[in-house]
Design a protein around this motif. Structure first.
Motif, PDB file in Angstrom:
ATOM      1  N   SER A 112     -42.277  10.031  48.619  1.00 31.40           N
ATOM      2  CA  SER A 112     -43.350   8.754  48.620  1.00 31.40           C
ATOM      3  C   SER A 112     -43.453   8.501  49.703  1.00 31.40           C
ATOM      4  O   SER A 112     -44.841   8.836  50.327  1.00 31.40           O
ATOM      5  CB  SER A 112     -43.587   7.564  47.702  1.00 31.40           C
ATOM      6  OG  SER A 112     -45.014   7.632  47.459  1.00 31.40           O
ATOM      7  N   LYS A 113     -42.696   7.619  50.226  1.00 34.41           N
ATOM      8  CA  LYS A 113     -42.890   7.433  52.187  1.00 34.41           C
ATOM      9  C   LYS A 113     -42.541   8.097  52.329  1.00 34.41           C
ATOM     10  O   LYS A 113     -43.676   8.379  53.966  1.00 34.41           O
ATOM     11  CB  LYS A 113     -41.594   6.146  51.660  1.00 34.41           C
ATOM     12  CG  LYS A 113     -41.772   5.082  51.116  1.00 34.41           C
ATOM     13  CD  LYS A 113     -40.285   4.257  51.590  1.00 34.41           C
ATOM     14  CE  LYS A 113     -40.128   2.795  51.087  1.00 34.41           C
ATOM     15  NZ  LYS A 113     -41.401   2.057  51.733  1.00 34.41           N
ATOM     16  N   ASP A 116     -45.802  10.364  53.014  1.00 33.10           N
ATOM     17  CA  ASP A 116     -46.764   9.210  53.529  1.00 33.10           C
ATOM     18  C   ASP A 116     -46.165   9.571  55.402  1.00 33.10           C
ATOM     19  O   ASP A 116     -47.471   9.451  55.839  1.00 33.10           O
ATOM     20  CB  ASP A 116     -46.621   8.117  52.942  1.00 33.10           C
ATOM     21  CG  ASP A 116     -47.748   7.435  51.688  1.00 33.10           C
ATOM     22  OD1 ASP A 116     -48.312   8.289  51.199  1.00 33.10           O
ATOM     23  OD2 ASP A 116     -47.001   6.059  51.187  1.00 33.10           O
ATOM     24  N   PHE A 117     -45.417  10.152  55.249  1.00 29.87           N
ATOM     25  CA  PHE A 117     -44.993   9.954  56.540  1.00 29.87           C
ATOM     26  C   PHE A 117     -45.716  11.515  57.695  1.00 29.87           C
ATOM     27  O   PHE A 117     -46.109  11.307  58.379  1.00 29.87           O
ATOM     28  CB  PHE A 117     -43.516  10.234  56.340  1.00 29.87           C
ATOM     29  CG  PHE A 117     -43.104  10.579  58.679  1.00 29.87           C
ATOM     30  CD1 PHE A 117     -43.589   9.931  59.567  1.00 29.87           C
ATOM     31  CD2 PHE A 117     -42.668  11.743  58.389  1.00 29.87           C
ATOM     32  CE1 PHE A 117     -43.188  10.061  60.878  1.00 29.87           C
ATOM     33  CE2 PHE A 117     -42.079  11.969  59.916  1.00 29.87           C
ATOM     34  CZ  PHE A 117     -42.790  11.675  60.786  1.00 29.87           C
ATOM     35  N   GLN A 120     -49.768  12.150  58.046  1.00 31.81           N
ATOM     36  CA  GLN A 120     -49.584  11.395  58.993  1.00 31.81           C
ATOM     37  C   GLN A 120     -49.641  12.663  60.596  1.00 31.81           C
ATOM     38  O   GLN A 120     -49.916  12.329  61.777  1.00 31.81           O
ATOM     39  CB  GLN A 120     -48.925  10.075  59.476  1.00 31.81           C
ATOM     40  CG  GLN A 120     -48.903   9.008  58.264  1.00 31.81           C
ATOM     41  CD  GLN A 120     -48.803   7.613  58.814  1.00 31.81           C
ATOM     42  OE1 GLN A 120     -48.705   7.158  60.036  1.00 31.81           O
ATOM     43  NE2 GLN A 120     -47.831   6.836  58.209  1.00 31.81           N
ATOM     44  N   PRO A 166     -44.292   5.216  62.618  1.00 29.53           N
ATOM     45  CA  PRO A 166     -44.820   5.208  60.886  1.00 29.53           C
ATOM     46  C   PRO A 166     -44.013   5.036  60.014  1.00 29.53           C
ATOM     47  O   PRO A 166     -43.679   4.605  58.858  1.00 29.53           O
ATOM     48  CB  PRO A 166     -45.112   6.887  61.060  1.00 29.53           C
ATOM     49  CG  PRO A 166     -45.730   6.932  62.479  1.00 29.53           C
ATOM     50  CD  PRO A 166     -45.185   6.587  63.004  1.00 29.53           C
ATOM     51  N   LEU A 167     -41.788   5.549  60.476  1.00 32.29           N
ATOM     52  CA  LEU A 167     -41.786   5.756  59.138  1.00 32.29           C
ATOM     53  C   LEU A 167     -40.743   3.809  59.161  1.00 32.29           C
ATOM     54  O   LEU A 167     -40.860   3.647  58.595  1.00 32.29           O
ATOM     55  CB  LEU A 167     -40.244   5.484  59.754  1.00 32.29           C
ATOM     56  CG  LEU A 167     -40.032   7.456  60.172  1.00 32.29           C
ATOM     57  CD1 LEU A 167     -38.374   8.131  60.765  1.00 32.29           C
ATOM     58  CD2 LEU A 167     -40.406   8.852  58.879  1.00 32.29           C
ATOM     59  N   TYR A 168     -41.359   3.182  60.028  1.00 28.34           N
ATOM     60  CA  TYR A 168     -40.831   1.882  60.596  1.00 28.34           C
ATOM     61  C   TYR A 168     -41.915   1.103  59.623  1.00 28.34           C
ATOM     62  O   TYR A 168     -41.140   0.166  58.619  1.00 28.34           O
ATOM     63  CB  TYR A 168     -40.691   1.732  62.290  1.00 28.34           C
ATOM     64  CG  TYR A 168     -40.731  -0.478  62.341  1.00 28.34           C
ATOM     65  CD1 TYR A 168     -39.070  -0.704  62.204  1.00 28.34           C
ATOM     66  CD2 TYR A 168     -41.997  -1.242  62.096  1.00 28.34           C
ATOM     67  CE1 TYR A 168     -39.279  -2.201  62.377  1.00 28.34           C
ATOM     68  CE2 TYR A 168     -41.516  -2.298  61.796  1.00 28.34           C
ATOM     69  CZ  TYR A 168     -40.212  -3.140  62.321  1.00 28.34           C
ATOM     70  OH  TYR A 168     -40.364  -4.348  62.391  1.00 28.34           O
ATOM     71  N   GLN A 169     -42.997   1.046  59.509  1.00 31.41           N
ATOM     72  CA  GLN A 169     -44.572   0.453  59.127  1.00 31.41           C
ATOM     73  C   GLN A 169     -44.268   1.399  57.607  1.00 31.41           C
ATOM     74  O   GLN A 169     -44.491   0.365  57.089  1.00 31.41           O
ATOM     75  CB  GLN A 169     -45.651   1.629  59.485  1.00 31.41           C
ATOM     76  CG  GLN A 169     -46.030   0.957  60.918  1.00 31.41           C
ATOM     77  CD  GLN A 169     -47.378   1.300  61.535  1.00 31.41           C
ATOM     78  OE1 GLN A 169     -47.738   2.467  61.307  1.00 31.41           O
ATOM     79  NE2 GLN A 169     -48.093   0.632  61.255  1.00 31.41           N
ATOM     80  N   LEU A 170     -43.335   2.154  57.213  1.00 33.11           N
ATOM     81  CA  LEU A 170     -43.091   2.496  55.415  1.00 33.11           C
ATOM     82  C   LEU A 170     -41.915   2.271  54.733  1.00 33.11           C
ATOM     83  O   LEU A 170     -41.898   2.141  53.787  1.00 33.11           O
ATOM     84  CB  LEU A 170     -43.078   3.988  55.421  1.00 33.11           C
ATOM     85  CG  LEU A 170     -44.341   4.783  55.872  1.00 33.11           C
ATOM     86  CD1 LEU A 170     -43.872   6.403  56.121  1.00 33.11           C
ATOM     87  CD2 LEU A 170     -45.387   4.461  54.312  1.00 33.11           C
ATOM     88  N   GLY A 171     -41.154   1.174  55.873  1.00 35.73           N
ATOM     89  CA  GLY A 171     -39.896   0.164  55.369  1.00 35.73           C
ATOM     90  C   GLY A 171     -38.456   1.060  55.618  1.00 35.73           C
ATOM     91  O   GLY A 171     -37.860   0.366  54.958  1.00 35.73           O
ATOM     92  N   THR A 173     -36.351   1.390  57.845  1.00 34.08           N
ATOM     93  CA  THR A 173     -37.012   0.871  59.111  1.00 34.08           C
ATOM     94  C   THR A 173     -35.267   1.172  60.147  1.00 34.08           C
ATOM     95  O   THR A 173     -35.329   1.388  61.003  1.00 34.08           O
ATOM     96  CB  THR A 173     -36.637  -0.769  58.998  1.00 34.08           C
ATOM     97  OG1 THR A 173     -35.458  -0.908  58.496  1.00 34.08           O
ATOM     98  CG2 THR A 173     -38.105  -1.222  58.995  1.00 34.08           C
TER      99      THR A 173
END
Length: 308
Positions: A112-113, A116-117, A120, A166-171, A173
């Motif tokens: 899912s992450k 979402d990435f 973008q 965006p990866l960072y924002q999706l957790g 990190t």
């Protein structure tokens, strides 16, 4: 006869590993890989870069008629690899947090992450186009936008940051940090993946630039080499541990220019259109449109140039 004491070294390294795992409360039993791979993440970044700019940063024999086929195949491979690495990161995080998700649930969350990435990526491409144009329009030495994209270290670093943020924002990190540290090692530009950077960002020369995790940068901002957007202090909790994630880096509003060697520390705001001269040290807010130089700062403190 082997001239090196290999067996003794192997035993010593095994003991060191076990000591570390005991101290970190890690499992001592055999099993699958626990952490993401830097090599695979490098492959993912190279593939994504080619998919974002297929005719300029993709394979040398690619024809325009085949762009979509190449992009589709490359994305499919890269996103599958990224899914595997994201799953490893989530499993690693679970071991530290004590979560109860099953392996299948973690894999689904990772998918899912990554999905979402992936959605973008068109927006990432447009942001990078704005960065390339800012560099071309802001540097009289630039002969073409293609030269900027192919050669400028600041643009290379921003490709990595635009992928990592965006990866960072999706957790994700850890994956994000692996991406930006790859660019750091290649360019000498250190941008934390948590930093928020608006369109049209240009780092001229770039070497030695440091941008902290909670920095917020507006549109059409220009930085020169050796600029630091850093933290002034590091608050601790009652037990003396560093408090993570607090806003501690500067806010740089639209159309700000920061010249070489400037150091801006703490959660200060550089107002829209401000100009920060070279080698200055800023720990207070700067009004919109202001020009801050060594001479103006010395005058504000009641000093003559040269006094300390």
């Amino acid at each position: 006869m082997n001239p090196f004491p290999i067996d003794d070294i192997v035993r010593g390294l095994r003991a060191a590993r076990h000591e570390w795992r005991d101290a970190q409360q890690r499992t001592q039993t055999g099993g699958e890989r626990e952490l993401p791979s830097r090599q695979i993440m490098a492959e993912v970044v190279e593939s994504l870069t080619g998919a974002l700019f297929p005719l300029r940063l993709g394979p040398e024999d690619l024809l325009q008629d085949s762009e979509d086929l190449y992009v589709a195949h490359t994305l499919d491979t890269a996103l599958r690899q990224l899914h595997g690495q994201a799953t490893l990161e989530l499993r690693h995080a679970q071991r530290h947090t004590g979560g109860s998700e099953s392996p299948a649930e973690l894999s689904a969350l990772a998918a899912s992450k990554v999905r979402d990435f992936a959605t973008q990526l068109p927006a990432i491409r447009r942001l990078l186009d704005s960065d390339v144009m800012a560099a071309y329009q802001g540097d009289p030495a630039a002969r073409s936008v293609d030269e900027v994209l192919l050669c400028y270290p600041g643009v290379h670093a921003m490709i990595h940051h635009r992928i990592a943020h965006p990866l960072y924002q999706l957790g994700l990190t850890l994956l994000a940090r692996m991406v930006t540290e790859r660019a750091h090692s290649q360019t000498g530009i250190d941008i934390h993946p948590g930093a928020t950077i608006g369109p049209g960002f240009f780092m001229d020369h770039g070497t030695g630039i440091v941008i902290g995790e909670t920095a917020v940068i507006g549109q059409r901002v220009r930085l020169y080499q050796q600029v630091t957007l850093g933290a002034k202090r590091f608050p601790t909790d009652a037990e003396g541990n560093l408090q993570k994630g607090l806003p501690r880096h500067p806010v740089v509003e639209d159309d700000v220019v920061i010249y070489a060697g400037a150091t801006i520390l703490g959660r200060v705001t550089l107002g829209k259109g401000a100009t920060i001269g070279g080698n200055v040290w800023i720990t207070d807010d700067v009004p919109a449109g202001a020009s801050m130089t060594q001479a103006s700062l010395q005058k504000a403190k009641g000093q003559r140039p040269g006094e300390c």
